[in-house]
Enzyme design. Structure first.
Site, PDB file in Angstrom:
ATOM      1  CB  ALA A  62      -0.945   0.000   1.206  1.00 12.65           C
ATOM      2  CB  CYS A  63       4.458   1.748  -0.099  1.00 11.40           C
ATOM      3  SG  CYS A  63       5.747   3.017  -0.107  1.00 11.40           S
ATOM      4  N   GLY A  64       3.218   4.298  -1.656  1.00 14.25           N
ATOM      5  CA  GLY A  64       3.276   5.079  -2.884  1.00 14.25           C
ATOM      6  C   GLY A  64       4.388   4.625  -3.814  1.00 14.25           C
ATOM      7  CB  ALA A  66       3.223  -0.293  -4.316  1.00 11.52           C
TER       8      ALA A  66
END
Length: 188
Positions: A62-64, A66
């Site tokens: 869910a990281c930017g 990703a």
């Protein structure tokens, strides 16, 4: 005498309540000394990849950052046949951007980003609870430790960290590719 026994019991209980200290790392250890839990059970032993370069990346679905999964997959597709192993290590640190657990993490990486390289179980990469590999890598490259998701450690053929790349450095950055090629071309 009961007071002495009570104090002794309090001391013992207090000692048991302290967090366990991490085992000291052996000097001269290489990446082959470590392994990661697999989400489906078992261990992904780095010793199975001894003598070959390994790119170990702490990830979060869910990281930017990703979208970097796609670049990691490109590296795996391009250099895997020559001996490179890419390993994603999902991490709960850094904003709790890995909301999933277990096999769901690997399934999300595969479904959303086409990942076919190994994905480990969720693993701590910083602080006192850091996985032994990450404590070892921090000792090898103390100025280049993970500060966010998608930090990349390249383990060379000799089993030591040959390069580290901060989060913003894309997996397909020429510096990453050059470091991988250098390790692949090194005499093992």
């Amino acid at each position: 005498m009961p007071v002495v026994r009570r104090e002794a019991l309090c001391l013992i209980a207090g000692a048991l309540a302290l967090p366990a200290r991490a085992a000291p790392l052996q000097s001269g250890a290489t990446a082959s000394a470590f392994g990661f839990a697999k989400p489906e059970g078992g261990t992904l032993a780095l010793a199975a990849h001894a003598g070959k370069p390994i790119l170990v990346v702490n990830t979060a679905t869910a990281c930017g950052y990703a979208p970097q999964f796609a670049g990691l997959q490109q590296l795996w597709t391009r250099f895997g046949p020559r001996g490179l192993t890419v390993i994603a290590v999902p991490s709960p640190e850094f904003g709790h951007q890995e909301p999933l657990d277990g096999v769901a993490i690997a399934e999300a990486a595969r479904k959303n980003h086409g990942v076919t390289f190994p994905v480990t179980a969720k693993t701590s990469v910083t602080g006192p609870q850091a996985h032994p590999f990450y404590r070892w890598a921090a000792a090898e490259k103390p100025a280049e430790t993970p500060r966010w998701n998608f930090h990349k450690y390249l383990v060379g053929r000799d089993g030591h960290v040959s390069a580290a790349f901060a989060t913003p450095v894309e997996p397909t950055d020429p510096r990453v590719i050059a470091a991988i090629v250098r390790e692949l071309d090194a005499v093992g």
